[in-house]
Design a protein around this motif. Structure first.
Motif, PDB file in Angstrom:
ATOM      1  N   HIS A  72      51.193  26.618 110.506  1.00 43.09           N
ATOM      2  CA  HIS A  72      51.452  27.892 108.782  1.00 43.09           C
ATOM      3  C   HIS A  72      50.212  27.242 108.161  1.00 43.09           C
ATOM      4  O   HIS A  72      50.263  25.669 107.559  1.00 43.09           O
ATOM      5  CB  HIS A  72      51.843  28.728 107.692  1.00 43.09           C
ATOM      6  N   VAL A  73      48.702  26.670 107.963  1.00 41.93           N
ATOM      7  CA  VAL A  73      48.188  26.052 107.866  1.00 41.93           C
ATOM      8  C   VAL A  73      46.278  26.505 106.707  1.00 41.93           C
ATOM      9  O   VAL A  73      46.355  27.743 106.998  1.00 41.93           O
ATOM     10  CB  VAL A  73      46.889  25.479 108.928  1.00 41.93           C
ATOM     11  N   LEU A  74      46.249  25.574 105.726  1.00 42.17           N
ATOM     12  CA  LEU A  74      45.629  26.209 105.272  1.00 42.17           C
ATOM     13  C   LEU A  74      43.928  25.852 105.054  1.00 42.17           C
ATOM     14  O   LEU A  74      43.983  25.040 105.523  1.00 42.17           O
ATOM     15  CB  LEU A  74      45.839  26.098 103.498  1.00 42.17           C
ATOM     16  N   ILE A  75      42.729  26.752 105.063  1.00 41.14           N
ATOM     17  CA  ILE A  75      41.497  25.930 105.384  1.00 41.14           C
ATOM     18  C   ILE A  75      40.842  26.936 104.217  1.00 41.14           C
ATOM     19  O   ILE A  75      40.940  27.654 103.958  1.00 41.14           O
ATOM     20  CB  ILE A  75      41.047  26.863 106.366  1.00 41.14           C
ATOM     21  N   ILE A  76      40.379  25.862 103.414  1.00 45.77           N
ATOM     22  CA  ILE A  76      40.010  25.691 102.199  1.00 45.77           C
ATOM     23  C   ILE A  76      38.323  25.586 102.394  1.00 45.77           C
ATOM     24  O   ILE A  76      38.002  24.333 102.655  1.00 45.77           O
ATOM     25  CB  ILE A  76      40.817  25.253 101.064  1.00 45.77           C
ATOM     26  N   PRO A  77      37.573  25.861 101.975  1.00 42.77           N
ATOM     27  CA  PRO A  77      35.968  25.128 101.341  1.00 42.77           C
ATOM     28  C   PRO A  77      35.946  23.638  99.996  1.00 42.77           C
ATOM     29  O   PRO A  77      36.931  24.831  99.268  1.00 42.77           O
ATOM     30  CB  PRO A  77      35.028  26.542 100.995  1.00 42.77           C
TER      31      PRO A  77
ATOM     32  N   LEU B 163      46.375  23.662 118.032  1.00 40.74           N
ATOM     33  CA  LEU B 163      47.235  24.075 117.819  1.00 40.74           C
ATOM     34  C   LEU B 163      48.581  24.492 118.479  1.00 40.74           C
ATOM     35  O   LEU B 163      49.816  25.302 118.120  1.00 40.74           O
ATOM     36  CB  LEU B 163      47.571  24.813 115.900  1.00 40.74           C
ATOM     37  N   GLY B 164      47.806  25.483 119.254  1.00 46.30           N
ATOM     38  CA  GLY B 164      49.066  26.028 120.832  1.00 46.30           C
ATOM     39  C   GLY B 164      48.905  27.550 119.975  1.00 46.30           C
ATOM     40  O   GLY B 164      50.011  28.597 120.482  1.00 46.30           O
ATOM     41  N   LEU B 165      47.678  27.754 120.129  1.00 41.02           N
ATOM     42  CA  LEU B 165      48.395  29.463 119.411  1.00 41.02           C
ATOM     43  C   LEU B 165      47.532  30.226 120.249  1.00 41.02           C
ATOM     44  O   LEU B 165      47.278  31.523 119.937  1.00 41.02           O
ATOM     45  CB  LEU B 165      47.629  29.906 118.214  1.00 41.02           C
ATOM     46  N   ALA B 166      47.951  30.019 121.863  1.00 42.60           N
ATOM     47  CA  ALA B 166      47.036  30.653 122.813  1.00 42.60           C
ATOM     48  C   ALA B 166      47.869  32.513 122.411  1.00 42.60           C
ATOM     49  O   ALA B 166      46.563  33.093 122.858  1.00 42.60           O
ATOM     50  CB  ALA B 166      47.107  30.332 123.971  1.00 42.60           C
ATOM     51  N   LYS B 167      48.566  32.851 121.958  1.00 37.88           N
ATOM     52  CA  LYS B 167      49.360  33.975 122.635  1.00 37.88           C
ATOM     53  C   LYS B 167      48.862  35.137 120.864  1.00 37.88           C
ATOM     54  O   LYS B 167      48.833  35.781 120.962  1.00 37.88           O
ATOM     55  CB  LYS B 167      51.033  33.650 122.188  1.00 37.88           C
ATOM     56  N   GLY B 168      48.222  34.426 120.123  1.00 36.70           N
ATOM     57  CA  GLY B 168      47.964  34.864 118.668  1.00 36.70           C
ATOM     58  C   GLY B 168      47.782  34.082 117.791  1.00 36.70           C
ATOM     59  O   GLY B 168      48.820  33.912 117.422  1.00 36.70           O
ATOM     60  N   TYR B 169      47.162  34.975 116.767  1.00 32.59           N
ATOM     61  CA  TYR B 169      47.684  34.139 115.369  1.00 32.59           C
ATOM     62  C   TYR B 169      46.888  35.007 114.381  1.00 32.59           C
ATOM     63  O   TYR B 169      46.111  35.991 114.832  1.00 32.59           O
ATOM     64  CB  TYR B 169      46.658  32.865 115.400  1.00 32.59           C
ATOM     65  N   ARG B 170      47.186  35.173 113.410  1.00 30.17           N
ATOM     66  CA  ARG B 170      46.953  35.841 112.286  1.00 30.17           C
ATOM     67  C   ARG B 170      45.583  34.451 111.430  1.00 30.17           C
ATOM     68  O   ARG B 170      46.073  33.432 110.720  1.00 30.17           O
ATOM     69  CB  ARG B 170      48.068  36.467 111.602  1.00 30.17           C
ATOM     70  N   VAL B 171      44.669  35.661 110.588  1.00 33.30           N
ATOM     71  CA  VAL B 171      43.657  34.955 109.667  1.00 33.30           C
ATOM     72  C   VAL B 171      43.916  35.598 108.141  1.00 33.30           C
ATOM     73  O   VAL B 171      43.848  36.839 108.096  1.00 33.30           O
ATOM     74  CB  VAL B 171      42.774  33.939 110.068  1.00 33.30           C
ATOM     75  N   VAL B 172      44.875  35.557 107.753  1.00 28.59           N
ATOM     76  CA  VAL B 172      44.606  35.617 106.053  1.00 28.59           C
ATOM     77  C   VAL B 172      43.659  35.450 104.552  1.00 28.59           C
ATOM     78  O   VAL B 172      43.834  34.047 104.621  1.00 28.59           O
ATOM     79  CB  VAL B 172      46.437  36.661 106.061  1.00 28.59           C
ATOM     80  N   SER B 173      43.028  36.271 104.256  1.00 20.82           N
ATOM     81  CA  SER B 173      42.613  35.276 102.665  1.00 20.82           C
ATOM     82  C   SER B 173      43.290  36.439 102.069  1.00 20.82           C
ATOM     83  O   SER B 173      42.997  37.900 101.767  1.00 20.82           O
ATOM     84  CB  SER B 173      41.001  35.219 102.562  1.00 20.82           C
ATOM     85  N   ASN B 174      43.965  36.440 100.590  1.00 18.41           N
ATOM     86  CA  ASN B 174      44.187  36.761  99.345  1.00 18.41           C
ATOM     87  C   ASN B 174      43.079  37.351  98.972  1.00 18.41           C
ATOM     88  O   ASN B 174      42.544  36.143  98.136  1.00 18.41           O
ATOM     89  CB  ASN B 174      45.532  36.436  99.159  1.00 18.41           C
ATOM     90  N   CYS B 175      42.983  38.112  98.251  1.00 17.58           N
ATOM     91  CA  CYS B 175      41.817  37.973  97.125  1.00 17.58           C
ATOM     92  C   CYS B 175      42.204  38.978  95.518  1.00 17.58           C
ATOM     93  O   CYS B 175      42.307  39.874  95.876  1.00 17.58           O
ATOM     94  CB  CYS B 175      41.070  39.176  97.261  1.00 17.58           C
TER      95      CYS B 175
ATOM     96  N   ILE C 157      48.411  31.664 110.532  1.00 15.18           N
ATOM     97  CA  ILE C 157      49.460  31.656 110.394  1.00 15.18           C
ATOM     98  C   ILE C 157      50.119  32.179 112.370  1.00 15.18           C
ATOM     99  O   ILE C 157      49.107  33.265 112.942  1.00 15.18           O
ATOM    100  CB  ILE C 157      50.012  32.961 109.792  1.00 15.18           C
ATOM    101  N   GLY C 158      50.556  31.608 113.126  1.00 17.37           N
ATOM    102  CA  GLY C 158      51.101  31.927 114.674  1.00 17.37           C
ATOM    103  C   GLY C 158      52.158  30.874 115.265  1.00 17.37           C
ATOM    104  O   GLY C 158      53.071  30.468 114.694  1.00 17.37           O
TER     105      GLY C 158
END
Length: 113
Positions: A38-43, A75-87, A103-104
């Motif tokens: 679970h990583v946050l990516i921010i500008p 980060l080894g998420l070859a099986k899939g992951y989610r990218v989410v942004s709340n507004c 998230i994955g």
């Protein structure tokens, strides 16, 4: 922005477990992870919400998504992951600096929560 938690992390005033940084974005581990990854990516540019984006931010937003895909591989998420942004409040946004959750590492459910 002086009172912004994420701006303070970018400035180095508040510590974070960084996983990636370049001239446009910073990625760090979420302090309350909901999955093994679970990583946050921010500008680095302060933009409060997704609603505050303009056409001038298009390249930055593309860079964030490309960064998310790159980090997912690293980060080894070859099986899939989610990218989410709340507004905003009803969307679950608690820090008013746009950010994307990568998230994955486990099976994601829909609906989330």
């Amino acid at each position: 922005m002086q009172d912004c938690l994420f701006c303070k992390i970018i400035a180095g005033e508040i510590p974070a477990q960084k996983v990636y940084e370049d001239d446009q974005v910073l990625a760090f581990k979420d302090i309350a992870p909901v999955a093994p990854v679970h990583v946050l990516i921010i500008p680095k540019q302060h933009i409060a919400t997704l609603e505050d984006l303009t056409a001038e931010n298009a390249e930055l937003m593309g860079h964030i998504l490309v960064t998310a895909a790159k980090l997912a591989k690293e980060l080894g998420l070859a099986k899939g992951y989610r990218v989410v942004s709340n507004c905003k409040e009803d969307g679950g946004q608690t820090v008013y600096h746009i950010h994307f959750h990568l998230i994955g590492g486990r099976q994601m459910q829909w609906p989330p929560g």
